[in-house]
Write an enzyme that holds these catalytic residues in place. Structure first.
Site, PDB file in Angstrom:
ATOM      1  N   SER A 108       0.750  -1.175   0.080  1.00 52.86           N
ATOM      2  CA  SER A 108       0.017   0.041  -0.014  1.00 52.86           C
ATOM      3  C   SER A 108       0.792   1.361   0.058  1.00 52.86           C
ATOM      4  O   SER A 108       0.377   2.390   0.005  1.00 52.86           O
ATOM      5  CB  SER A 108      -0.736   0.055   1.274  1.00 52.86           C
ATOM      6  OG  SER A 108      -2.096  -0.969   0.921  1.00 52.86           O
ATOM      7  N   LYS A 111      -0.297   3.639  -2.556  1.00 53.85           N
ATOM      8  CA  LYS A 111      -1.368   4.483  -2.474  1.00 53.85           C
ATOM      9  C   LYS A 111      -0.812   5.842  -1.876  1.00 53.85           C
ATOM     10  O   LYS A 111      -1.563   6.924  -2.046  1.00 53.85           O
ATOM     11  CB  LYS A 111      -2.444   4.009  -1.273  1.00 53.85           C
ATOM     12  CG  LYS A 111      -3.058   2.660  -1.707  1.00 53.85           C
ATOM     13  CD  LYS A 111      -4.073   2.385  -0.578  1.00 53.85           C
ATOM     14  CE  LYS A 111      -4.580   1.011  -0.913  1.00 53.85           C
ATOM     15  NZ  LYS A 111      -4.186  -0.195  -0.124  1.00 53.85           N
ATOM     16  N   SER A 175      -6.418   3.112   3.910  1.00 60.55           N
ATOM     17  CA  SER A 175      -5.834   2.260   3.142  1.00 60.55           C
ATOM     18  C   SER A 175      -6.834   1.502   2.344  1.00 60.55           C
ATOM     19  O   SER A 175      -6.663   0.510   1.667  1.00 60.55           O
ATOM     20  CB  SER A 175      -4.845   1.432   3.866  1.00 60.55           C
ATOM     21  OG  SER A 175      -3.927   0.622   2.719  1.00 60.55           O
TER      22      SER A 175
END
Length: 433
Positions: A108, A111, A175
């Site tokens: 992640s 992101k 997330s």
């Protein structure tokens, strides 16, 4: 009746030559420029501060980079300098790297790239929330798809309206995979267009060892080097919108369903999480900043740990890192008053040294031997004690420092006698000028 006298004529000619010679020689010797001193650079004695390198992880890959440091001069005043911002030229190089140099799946952390790329394309003014985005059936379907496979998601429905800031809050704090896709589609029209823009952004920011294939990081092809990701952490931490989102509690979405703050990890160690995640391919990945402070001064660094096998391993490795940080960070006498960086000698025998006039200290991490100093000297023939005769520059813990060099004793004018007795030296100096 006068007669021609050759001896008298010769005497007049010789006398004329002597008078003219003295008329030219005297002023040239007495008023002409003196030769410049001869300069030689020297290296001062090494300091006694022991090296205390960062303890990084033996797993996967890890790196840390200077983010900010509070510095003090000899009088005790302080100033804060930022070395890692949202521009390529100011993003700090890591001060320590461990593990493989190859790009590893970043989970992640991708992101964080999504958030920064979207903000680059659709900036939000300070104190505002950005434009309102109406979610579509595709956004709702993304939520259903991620929820069905157990991937992180935050509930949305078609036709709901979210501000850009709210989308980014869900993306970063929660997330949320579906919010990563939604905000990327909104900003760039499609996920393919986003991926193209994101990889261009990575290249433009000097993160050439990293690439993304999606907005979420679930794809194994979204991968980065520890060196790049430590710098990415600095870019995120110094972005005003991202940093403000990370500072807010998990209930930041006031009129929504709320998000669980997935970024926080070991705050008792003075660590601020930016992204914390796990996938089978990536292992445990953590992007963060951390701070060491003595109450008056502080040192903040950004870091990335990727490819950790478990959260227990991440805990142990971060704890060891912070122990090494508390042992290694402190006030360093980087440029000490009196340190000699050059010597001078005049043609008439006067000698002096160029020394640091005022100490420069930094609250920093003595992680490695400082780079060699760069010395710039002025040309001069005579100068008083304490005159500014140059500058010394060096880089410590990613920060460039400089100090004026002063003359420790005078180089005096040699006087009329020396000038008259050294015609070749004086004429050479006149011709050189």
């Amino acid at each position: 009746m006068s007669s021609f006298r050759p001896g008298r004529l010769i005497g007049i000619l010789v006398g004329t030559v002597v008078i003219l010679g003295l008329g030219v020689y005297g002023p040239a010797m007495l008023l002409g420029p003196l030769p410049a001193v001869t300069a030689s650079t020297v290296t001062p004695a090494a300091g006694t501060s022991p090296l205390t390198p960062p303890v990084l992880s033996a797993n996967g890959a890890s790196a840390i980079a200077v983010l900010t440091a509070t510095t003090s001069d000899v009088s005790g005043t302080t100033s804060t300098g930022t070395t890692s911002t949202g521009t390529v030229s100011q993003a700090a190089e890591p001060i320590a790297v461990a593990g493989t140099a190859e790009a590893l799946p970043m989970a992640s952390i991708a992101k964080v790239v999504t958030a920064l790329v979207v903000l680059d394309a659709k900036p939000i003014a300070d104190g505002e929330s950005g434009p309102v985005v109406t979610l579509t059936a595709a956004d709702f379907q993304s939520y259903l798809d991620y929820d069905q496979v157990g991937a992180r998601s935050v509930t949305v429905f078609a036709d709901e309206q979210w501000t850009e800031l709210e989308l980014l809050q869900a993306l970063l704090l929660g997330s949320s995979n579906n919010h990563a896709d939604s905000v990327a589609r909104w900003a760039f029209g499609s996920l393919d267009a986003y991926v193209e823009a994101a990889n261009a952004w990575l290249a433009d920011n000097g993160l050439t060892g990293s690439a993304v294939v999606d907005a979420t990081g679930l794809g194994d092809g979204s991968a980065g080097t520890a060196t790049d990701l430590a710098r990415l952490a600095g870019l995120a931490a110094t972005d005003p919108i991202v940093s403000s989102i990370l500072e807010r509690p998990a209930s930041a979405l006031a009129d929504r369903r709320g998000v669980e703050n997935t970024t926080s990890f070991l705050p008792e160690e003075d660590i601020t999480g930016i992204s914390r995640s796990y996938t089978d391919a990536a292992g445990v990945c953590f992007l963060f900043t951390a701070e060491v402070s003595d109450g008056a001064s502080s040192f903040t660094f950004s870091g990335a740990f990727i490819g950790e096998p478990t959260y227990d391993a991440l805990t142990a490795d971060l704890t060891a890192l912070m122990e090494s940080a508390r042992a290694g960070v402190g006030p360093l006498p980087v440029l000490a008053a009196g340190d000699e960086y050059a010597t001078f000698e005049s043609a008439w025998g006067d000698e002096a040294s160029a020394v640091v006039g005022v100490s420069r200290t930094r609250y920093a991490w003595q992680a490695a031997t400082p780079e060699a100093a760069t010395v710039t000297l002025k040309d001069f023939a005579t100068a008083r004690t304490g005159a500014n005769v140059g500058e010394v520059q060096l880089t410590v813990a990613g920060e460039e420092l400089s100090a004026a060099l002063k003359l420790d004793q005078a180089i005096n004018n040699p006087g009329l006698g020396w000038r008259l007795l050294h015609p070749i030296v004086m004429i050479t100096a006149l011709l050189d000028q």
